[in-house]
Design a protein around this motif. Sequence first.
Motif, PDB file in Angstrom:
ATOM      1  N   GLN A 142       0.731  -1.232   0.146  1.00  0.00           N
ATOM      2  CA  GLN A 142       0.141   0.124  -0.034  1.00  0.00           C
ATOM      3  C   GLN A 142       1.116   1.307  -0.017  1.00  0.00           C
ATOM      4  OE1 GLN A 142      -3.125  -0.042   2.752  1.00  0.00           O
ATOM      5  NE2 GLN A 142      -2.889   2.397   3.150  1.00  0.00           N
ATOM      6  N   GLU A 143       0.464   2.306  -0.770  1.00  0.00           N
ATOM      7  CA  GLU A 143       1.381   3.426  -1.044  1.00  0.00           C
ATOM      8  C   GLU A 143       0.641   4.499  -0.393  1.00  0.00           C
ATOM      9  OE1 GLU A 143       2.722   3.929  -5.134  1.00  0.00           O
ATOM     10  OE2 GLU A 143       4.176   2.630  -4.652  1.00  0.00           O
ATOM     11  N   ALA A 144      -0.786   4.861  -0.604  1.00  0.00           N
ATOM     12  CA  ALA A 144      -1.292   6.029  -0.158  1.00  0.00           C
ATOM     13  C   ALA A 144      -2.746   5.861  -0.321  1.00  0.00           C
ATOM     14  CB  ALA A 144      -0.872   7.106  -1.070  1.00  0.00           C
ATOM     15  N   VAL A 145      -3.567   6.555   0.247  1.00  0.00           N
ATOM     16  CA  VAL A 145      -4.877   6.850   0.149  1.00  0.00           C
ATOM     17  C   VAL A 145      -5.116   8.150  -0.675  1.00  0.00           C
ATOM     18  CG1 VAL A 145      -7.292   7.309   1.043  1.00  0.00           C
ATOM     19  CG2 VAL A 145      -5.562   5.666   2.289  1.00  0.00           C
ATOM     20  N   LEU A 146      -5.702   7.872  -1.708  1.00  0.00           N
ATOM     21  CA  LEU A 146      -5.957   9.211  -3.054  1.00  0.00           C
ATOM     22  C   LEU A 146      -7.558   9.645  -2.720  1.00  0.00           C
ATOM     23  CD1 LEU A 146      -4.571   7.320  -5.841  1.00  0.00           C
ATOM     24  CD2 LEU A 146      -3.325   8.733  -4.229  1.00  0.00           C
ATOM     25  N   ARG A 147      -7.623  10.815  -1.730  1.00  0.00           N
ATOM     26  CA  ARG A 147      -8.892  11.145  -1.422  1.00  0.00           C
ATOM     27  C   ARG A 147      -9.530  11.855  -2.792  1.00  0.00           C
ATOM     28  NH1 ARG A 147      -8.159  15.344   2.844  1.00  0.00           N
ATOM     29  NH2 ARG A 147      -6.830  16.342   1.479  1.00  0.00           N
ATOM     30  N   CYS A 150     -12.254   9.674  -7.660  1.00  0.00           N
ATOM     31  CA  CYS A 150     -12.872   9.251  -8.770  1.00  0.00           C
ATOM     32  C   CYS A 150     -14.266   9.164  -8.381  1.00  0.00           C
ATOM     33  CB  CYS A 150     -12.302   8.103  -9.558  1.00  0.00           C
ATOM     34  SG  CYS A 150     -12.514   6.274  -8.699  1.00  0.00           S
ATOM     35  N   VAL A 151     -15.167   9.122  -9.437  1.00  0.00           N
ATOM     36  CA  VAL A 151     -16.672   8.858  -9.325  1.00  0.00           C
ATOM     37  C   VAL A 151     -16.808   7.081  -9.651  1.00  0.00           C
ATOM     38  CG1 VAL A 151     -18.881   9.528  -9.698  1.00  0.00           C
ATOM     39  CG2 VAL A 151     -17.011  11.244  -9.626  1.00  0.00           C
ATOM     40  N   VAL A 152     -17.520   6.600  -8.851  1.00  0.00           N
ATOM     41  CA  VAL A 152     -17.793   5.046  -9.251  1.00  0.00           C
ATOM     42  C   VAL A 152     -19.354   4.980  -8.804  1.00  0.00           C
ATOM     43  CG1 VAL A 152     -17.565   2.712  -8.587  1.00  0.00           C
ATOM     44  CG2 VAL A 152     -15.602   4.321  -8.562  1.00  0.00           C
ATOM     45  N   LYS A 153     -20.197   4.717  -9.934  1.00  0.00           N
ATOM     46  CA  LYS A 153     -21.601   4.744  -9.704  1.00  0.00           C
ATOM     47  C   LYS A 153     -22.149   5.716  -9.159  1.00  0.00           C
ATOM     48  CE  LYS A 153     -21.578  -0.360  -9.940  1.00  0.00           C
ATOM     49  NZ  LYS A 153     -20.064  -0.585 -10.731  1.00  0.00           N
ATOM     50  N   GLY A 154     -21.870   7.121  -9.453  1.00  0.00           N
ATOM     51  CA  GLY A 154     -22.330   8.237  -9.250  1.00  0.00           C
ATOM     52  C   GLY A 154     -21.718   8.896  -7.627  1.00  0.00           C
ATOM     53  N   ARG A 155     -20.867   8.357  -7.406  1.00  0.00           N
ATOM     54  CA  ARG A 155     -20.275   8.733  -5.836  1.00  0.00           C
ATOM     55  C   ARG A 155     -18.803   8.743  -6.044  1.00  0.00           C
ATOM     56  NH1 ARG A 155     -21.293   4.176  -1.898  1.00  0.00           N
ATOM     57  NH2 ARG A 155     -20.472   5.817  -0.285  1.00  0.00           N
ATOM     58  N   LEU A 156     -18.483   9.978  -5.382  1.00  0.00           N
ATOM     59  CA  LEU A 156     -17.129  10.477  -5.348  1.00  0.00           C
ATOM     60  C   LEU A 156     -16.448   9.443  -4.380  1.00  0.00           C
ATOM     61  CD1 LEU A 156     -14.977  12.466  -6.186  1.00  0.00           C
ATOM     62  CD2 LEU A 156     -15.671  13.745  -4.459  1.00  0.00           C
ATOM     63  N   ARG A 157     -15.272   8.703  -4.603  1.00  0.00           N
ATOM     64  CA  ARG A 157     -14.635   7.813  -3.749  1.00  0.00           C
ATOM     65  C   ARG A 157     -13.306   7.928  -3.491  1.00  0.00           C
ATOM     66  NH1 ARG A 157     -17.801   5.538  -1.085  1.00  0.00           N
ATOM     67  NH2 ARG A 157     -16.357   3.972  -0.899  1.00  0.00           N
ATOM     68  N   ASP A 158     -12.831   7.644  -2.441  1.00  0.00           N
ATOM     69  CA  ASP A 158     -11.413   7.547  -1.820  1.00  0.00           C
ATOM     70  C   ASP A 158     -10.846   6.183  -2.619  1.00  0.00           C
ATOM     71  OD1 ASP A 158     -11.660   9.952  -0.509  1.00  0.00           O
ATOM     72  OD2 ASP A 158     -11.891   9.252   1.272  1.00  0.00           O
ATOM     73  N   MET A 159      -9.653   6.203  -2.823  1.00  0.00           N
ATOM     74  CA  MET A 159      -8.949   4.970  -3.585  1.00  0.00           C
ATOM     75  C   MET A 159      -7.647   4.960  -2.668  1.00  0.00           C
ATOM     76  SD  MET A 159     -11.296   4.048  -5.746  1.00  0.00           S
ATOM     77  CE  MET A 159     -10.557   2.705  -6.853  1.00  0.00           C
ATOM     78  N   VAL A 160      -7.287   3.625  -2.627  1.00  0.00           N
ATOM     79  CA  VAL A 160      -5.762   3.391  -2.037  1.00  0.00           C
ATOM     80  C   VAL A 160      -5.176   2.623  -3.144  1.00  0.00           C
ATOM     81  CG1 VAL A 160      -4.819   1.815  -0.503  1.00  0.00           C
ATOM     82  CG2 VAL A 160      -7.079   2.529   0.009  1.00  0.00           C
ATOM     83  N   ILE A 161      -3.833   3.376  -3.286  1.00  0.00           N
ATOM     84  CA  ILE A 161      -3.046   2.784  -4.465  1.00  0.00           C
ATOM     85  C   ILE A 161      -2.076   1.685  -3.906  1.00  0.00           C
ATOM     86  CG2 ILE A 161      -1.713   4.614  -4.649  1.00  0.00           C
ATOM     87  CD1 ILE A 161      -1.265   4.536  -7.577  1.00  0.00           C
ATOM     88  N   TYR A 162      -1.929   0.613  -4.567  1.00  0.00           N
ATOM     89  CA  TYR A 162      -0.966  -0.303  -4.163  1.00  0.00           C
ATOM     90  C   TYR A 162      -0.136  -0.740  -5.449  1.00  0.00           C
ATOM     91  CZ  TYR A 162      -3.818  -2.114  -0.339  1.00  0.00           C
ATOM     92  OH  TYR A 162      -4.746  -2.158   0.740  1.00  0.00           O
ATOM     93  N   SER A 163       0.967  -0.972  -5.152  1.00  0.00           N
ATOM     94  CA  SER A 163       2.237  -1.402  -6.204  1.00  0.00           C
ATOM     95  C   SER A 163       2.987  -2.483  -5.817  1.00  0.00           C
ATOM     96  CB  SER A 163       3.217  -0.181  -6.396  1.00  0.00           C
ATOM     97  OG  SER A 163       3.970  -0.182  -5.125  1.00  0.00           O
ATOM     98  N   PHE A 164       3.325  -3.216  -7.059  1.00  0.00           N
ATOM     99  CA  PHE A 164       4.491  -4.380  -7.042  1.00  0.00           C
ATOM    100  C   PHE A 164       5.309  -4.100  -7.879  1.00  0.00           C
ATOM    101  CE2 PHE A 164       6.235  -8.393  -7.638  1.00  0.00           C
ATOM    102  CZ  PHE A 164       5.988  -9.074  -6.233  1.00  0.00           C
TER     103      PHE A 164
END
Length: 172
Positions: A142-147, A150-164
């Motif tokens: 896990q790298e960060a929470v992106l506040r 984006c909008v998913v199904k009409g709702r503004l969402r916070d996303m977590v970014i992961y990397s490998f």
Amino acid sequence: METVTLRRFELADADAMMAWASDPEVTAFMTWEPYESVEPLRAFIRETVLPHPWFRAICLAGGDGAPPVGAVSVTPTADRCRAEVAIAVARAHWGKGVATVALKRALATAFADLDDVERVEALVDVDNAASRRALEKAGFQQEAVLRSYCVVKGRLRDMVIYSFISTDPLVE
């Protein structure tokens, strides 16, 4: 747990894929709506999945002829060193480690199959605890929470970014 395998999709997989691609719970965190009929799904397979450089059916045991119980894709971005992973698994197989194994298998081959990719990323809704856990168990960091990302199904969402990263050790 049954053996998890990955294989290329075929048009004949549309009916099996419909079983989970039409499930509102499976697609709850996806940017796309559940499919309501098999014809648009068949078109998606033909136009998007089949020509995609790395889009695989997740199957249990059975080898090449086994029906898909999910899908995993690794999509190169405009920045050639990066790719994005996405995964969906039928609800009947949730909580059984299928997603984790599929992610591990994807990482084991995608770096070799996709020229110049050094980093695979995943963006996951903060509320999608099961997917977050599967990524972590597969070795993603896990790298960060992106506040308000984006909008998913009409709702503004916070996303977590992961990397490998290609130099990270693969998890057994």
